[in-house]
Design a protein around this motif. Sequence first.
Motif, mmCIF file in Angstrom:
data_model
loop_
_atom_site.group_PDB
_atom_site.id
_atom_site.type_symbol
_atom_site.label_atom_id
_atom_site.label_comp_id
_atom_site.label_asym_id
_atom_site.label_seq_id
_atom_site.Cartn_x
_atom_site.Cartn_y
_atom_site.Cartn_z
ATOM 1 N N ALA A 72 0.835 -1.202 0.000
ATOM 2 C CA ALA A 72 0.000 0.000 0.000
ATOM 3 C C ALA A 72 0.872 1.254 0.000
ATOM 4 C CB ALA A 72 -0.939 -0.004 1.199
ATOM 5 N N ARG A 75 2.431 1.769 -3.434
ATOM 6 C CA ARG A 75 1.483 2.239 -4.445
ATOM 7 C C ARG A 75 1.160 3.718 -4.285
ATOM 8 N NH1 ARG A 75 -1.925 -2.989 -3.137
ATOM 9 N NH2 ARG A 75 -0.581 -4.498 -4.191
ATOM 10 N N ARG A 76 1.167 4.200 -3.036
ATOM 11 C CA ARG A 76 0.880 5.618 -2.826
ATOM 12 C C ARG A 76 1.974 6.493 -3.413
ATOM 13 N NH1 ARG A 76 -1.391 4.859 3.371
ATOM 14 N NH2 ARG A 76 -3.014 3.399 2.711
ATOM 15 N N TYR A 80 -0.895 6.010 -11.031
ATOM 16 C CA TYR A 80 -1.430 4.904 -11.834
ATOM 17 C C TYR A 80 -2.647 5.393 -12.612
ATOM 18 C CZ TYR A 80 -2.450 -0.041 -12.765
ATOM 19 O OH TYR A 80 -2.645 -1.266 -13.363
ATOM 20 N N GLY A 86 -11.238 4.712 -14.375
ATOM 21 C CA GLY A 86 -11.473 4.056 -13.082
ATOM 22 C C GLY A 86 -11.688 5.050 -11.960
ATOM 23 N N LEU A 87 -12.365 6.149 -12.258
ATOM 24 C CA LEU A 87 -12.644 7.140 -11.207
ATOM 25 C C LEU A 87 -13.641 6.559 -10.218
ATOM 26 C CD1 LEU A 87 -12.998 10.377 -13.351
ATOM 27 C CD2 LEU A 87 -10.961 9.457 -12.242
ATOM 28 N N PHE A 88 -13.644 7.124 -8.996
ATOM 29 C CA PHE A 88 -14.618 6.688 -8.000
ATOM 30 C C PHE A 88 -15.938 7.403 -8.286
ATOM 31 C CE2 PHE A 88 -10.507 6.477 -5.534
ATOM 32 C CZ PHE A 88 -10.338 5.128 -5.790
ATOM 33 N N ARG A 91 -17.479 9.915 -5.696
ATOM 34 C CA ARG A 91 -16.757 11.085 -5.210
ATOM 35 C C ARG A 91 -16.718 12.149 -6.300
ATOM 36 N NH1 ARG A 91 -11.899 8.245 -2.456
ATOM 37 N NH2 ARG A 91 -13.017 7.095 -0.835
ATOM 38 N N THR A 99 -7.506 11.812 -3.695
ATOM 39 C CA THR A 99 -7.447 10.473 -3.100
ATOM 40 C C THR A 99 -6.112 10.153 -2.421
ATOM 41 O OG1 THR A 99 -8.993 9.661 -4.762
ATOM 42 C CG2 THR A 99 -7.741 8.004 -3.543
ATOM 43 N N VAL A 100 -5.030 10.226 -3.189
ATOM 44 C CA VAL A 100 -3.746 9.806 -2.611
ATOM 45 C C VAL A 100 -3.256 10.778 -1.531
ATOM 46 C CG1 VAL A 100 -1.361 9.172 -3.094
ATOM 47 C CG2 VAL A 100 -3.173 8.490 -4.674
ATOM 48 N N LEU A 103 -4.981 9.783 1.509
ATOM 49 C CA LEU A 103 -4.438 8.541 2.069
ATOM 50 C C LEU A 103 -3.101 8.793 2.763
ATOM 51 C CD1 LEU A 103 -5.221 5.983 -0.774
ATOM 52 C CD2 LEU A 103 -6.040 5.865 1.569
ATOM 53 N N ARG A 148 -5.411 12.765 -10.965
ATOM 54 C CA ARG A 148 -5.435 11.978 -9.734
ATOM 55 C C ARG A 148 -4.106 11.242 -9.529
ATOM 56 N NH1 ARG A 148 -9.758 7.149 -8.877
ATOM 57 N NH2 ARG A 148 -8.596 6.349 -10.649
#
Lengths: 370, 214
Positions: A72, A75-76, A80, A86-88, A91, A99-100, A103, A148
């Motif tokens: 995790a 990946r942050r 990517y 692949g948006l949420f 939101r 997002t990141v 996080l 993003r």
Amino acid sequence: MIEFDSVTKEYPDGTVAVGDLSLRAPTGEITVLVGPSGCGKTTSLRMINRMIEPTSGTITIDGEDSGSVDPARLRRGIGYVIQHAGLFPHRTIVQNIMTVPTLLGWDGGKAKARAMELMERVGLDPAFADRYPNQLSGGQQQRVGVARALAADPPVMLMDEPFSAVDPVVREGLQDEFLRLQSEMGKTIVFVTHDIDEAVKLGDRIAVLDVGGRLAQIASPAVLLAEPASDMVADFVGRDRGYRALAFTGGQVRADDEPTVPLGASVEDARAAAGGARWLLVLDEEGRPAGWVEPAKMAAPASADFLNRGGTVARADGSLRQALDAALSSPSGRGVLVSPDGALIGTVPAGRVVEAIEAERVHRTEGGAS
Amino acid sequence: MTWFLSHLDDVGVFLAWHVYLSAVPLVLGLAIALPLGYLARRYRWLYPPLILGTGLLYTIPSLAIFILLPLLLGTQILDPINVLVAMTVYTIALLVRTVADGLAAVPDEVLLSATAMGYKRFSRLLRVELPLAVPVIAAGLRVAAVSNVSIVSVAAIIGVSQLGSLFTDGFARAFLAPIVVGIVACVLLALALDLLILAAGRALTPWLRNRRAS
């Protein structure tokens, strides 16, 4: 730099998705993984951020074995972008971009300011900030996807066919802007595509993978087009590779002065300017080429409505491919050359572009021999 | 009508019990169905037995379950706890599949990008998957709410009082007024719970409104 060292991915049923792959993606460059479906390009990409774990071999990012970092956390630190973004869906645009940073525990105000700044950089209207992804077009969503991925300013970006789900015109615009962004940011990017034209356009280096995830060739686009290492690569790169390689060939071609008239010129003026030639170039108010007219057939002053716009326009400082295309597509057979701001410089016939290409080739091969 | 007005207090108490016995199991059932549904989604081999198993629970006649539960739980037959447990079981029976299917409806590319952004498994479930499963889960919850309101009334036969008691009372005295009041109250309660869940579902899914609005 991202380095694959004999990386293999074998599934329990014995399928080898990636076989003993070793390659380097240099810092600050775009490395494109390209190949037919089943060549393991997406698998290779996903092994970099450990979405898929390699069966054997190591992948290092700037010298650090990615297998030793918490997935995790790893990946942050890696941007990517995927096909369809692949948006949420639940939101808003600005929340998606945050997002990141969220996080990573950034302060909310700072994360939001960063998101707004990125929207601007990727060419999104700030009015979209509080909309939801389903209110945006595919191309706009893909821009959000890029923003993003950039939000926490990761040094490394992974992109999996990010532009292949949008229509060709939008795709071209996104590609151009992506190249512009990259020229400002200098990220280390691994980019997956099945489209050789996209690979040639975007890649600093292109790795062609064959079925079973074997590296067939890795080279700069110009070298790949000029010297494919195997039949497989030659087939994949395509038949018009000779012509496409011209995109990487710059060279000086002498432009002739071209008689012109401004838009709105009378029939008499046009006939006088053409001096018996069949086609005459018309310029717009800013001195940029607008199109061609046939003075002999003119019945009214030159207006934008009946111009022939068939010819493409090439930058005089651009590639010989553009110059040749301008000449071949021009109704008069004279290719229009312009300056970087679009103003007319002159015209050039196809034969002279071909001479320049030949001169360039001789120069290159003799330069290489000495 | 005169009967209703003169028995307002009784009907009020029955209604309160009815709400308690049908709504609390809804919350408990959802709380238990969420992890079960998640497991059914996460481990494919668990899906058939879990869905079939919980689905079968719903086929057990309510009267039988009301009578069997005291034996299993060691409670008194009149204890409302039996009804709470029974209704929770029915809610689970309806919701496990709903939760599993709701989670399965989250698009793959959304899951993929959530993982790639650095979500850990549990926070991805909480922040991405569950919010996106809300429309499907809310739809299942509405069915469960209406079903609960209806099944709870059967508990009057074993002597747990709620709106169903109006039916047994009316039958015993061959008197229509309480039965009519009971039916109307049940329908209104079911409608109210349904609307409440609908409103909550809407409030939790603002992104489904104003599609392509300018």
